[in-house]
Motif scaffolding. Structure first.
Motif, PDB file in Angstrom:
ATOM      1  N   CYS A   9     -20.226   7.019 -17.433  1.00 36.00           N
ATOM      2  CA  CYS A   9     -20.530   6.286 -18.668  1.00 36.00           C
ATOM      3  C   CYS A   9     -21.891   5.603 -18.554  1.00 36.00           C
ATOM      4  N   ASN A  54     -11.918   2.732 -28.276  1.00 35.58           N
ATOM      5  CA  ASN A  54     -13.244   3.096 -28.789  1.00 35.58           C
ATOM      6  C   ASN A  54     -13.066   4.128 -29.895  1.00 35.58           C
ATOM      7  N   LYS A  56     -15.151   5.083 -32.032  1.00 36.99           N
ATOM      8  CA  LYS A  56     -16.372   5.838 -32.328  1.00 36.99           C
ATOM      9  C   LYS A  56     -16.549   7.026 -31.379  1.00 36.99           C
ATOM     10  N   SER A  57     -15.663   7.144 -30.400  1.00 34.44           N
ATOM     11  CA  SER A  57     -15.830   8.181 -29.380  1.00 34.44           C
ATOM     12  C   SER A  57     -15.453   9.564 -29.890  1.00 34.44           C
ATOM     13  N   THR A  58     -16.012  10.563 -29.250  1.00 36.92           N
ATOM     14  CA  THR A  58     -15.689  11.952 -29.552  1.00 36.92           C
ATOM     15  C   THR A  58     -14.207  12.208 -29.293  1.00 36.92           C
ATOM     16  N   THR A  59     -13.686  11.631 -28.224  1.00 37.44           N
ATOM     17  CA  THR A  59     -12.271  11.813 -27.891  1.00 37.44           C
ATOM     18  C   THR A  59     -11.391  11.286 -29.021  1.00 37.44           C
ATOM     19  N   TYR A  60     -11.723  10.108 -29.547  1.00 36.96           N
ATOM     20  CA  TYR A  60     -10.916   9.522 -30.630  1.00 36.96           C
ATOM     21  C   TYR A  60     -10.965  10.407 -31.876  1.00 36.96           C
ATOM     22  N   THR A  81      -9.476   7.346 -21.181  1.00 32.56           N
ATOM     23  CA  THR A  81     -10.925   7.224 -21.367  1.00 32.56           C
ATOM     24  C   THR A  81     -11.294   6.825 -22.792  1.00 32.56           C
ATOM     25  N   LEU A  82     -10.298   6.632 -23.650  1.00 33.92           N
ATOM     26  CA  LEU A  82     -10.550   6.069 -24.988  1.00 33.92           C
ATOM     27  C   LEU A  82     -10.916   4.592 -24.917  1.00 33.92           C
ATOM     28  N   LYS A  84     -12.737   1.305 -24.695  1.00 32.49           N
ATOM     29  CA  LYS A  84     -14.116   0.873 -24.890  1.00 32.49           C
ATOM     30  C   LYS A  84     -14.611   0.339 -23.554  1.00 32.49           C
TER      31      LYS A  84
END
Length: 108
Positions: A9, A54, A56-60, A81-82, A84
């Protein structure tokens, strides 16, 4: 001072570098290599609630609508890893993220 996040990160790297440059001894807790315990997750969820996710993440963005509608603890249990990042523990206080407020409090 403990910084919780993942080694890859960029925000965690920036935070650790700035804190060390300011003279803090930083212990890095890599959540991928050493997953958080149920008690650690509970403490973070109690402190930050759904702000810990998070969104705003790609995973979310890739989560199913059902998972997005679920509680933060279910989201983080299934996708740690979601979280923040970073979460920083300094002198018994928990900080979330690396925004101006956190930097001001820790780099002061």
């Amino acid at each position: 001072m403990t910084l919780m996040g993942i080694r890859t990160c960029d925000t965690c790297k920036k935070a650790a570098k700035a804190l060390e440059a300011a003279g803090h001894k930083v212990t890095f807790h890599d959540m991928r290599a050493d997953p958080l315990s149920d008690a650690q997750w509970q403490e973070l969820l109690t402190e930050f609630g759904d702000k810990l996710v998070n969104k705003k993440s790609t995973t979310y963005r890739g989560l199913s609508d059902w998972m997005k509608a679920s509680e933060a603890d279910a989201q983080l249990t299934n996708h740690p890893t979601l979280m923040k990042r970073p979460v920083i523990r300094a002198d018994g206080v928990l900080y979330l993220g690396w925004d101006d407020t956190v930097q001001g409090a820790l780099l002061g």
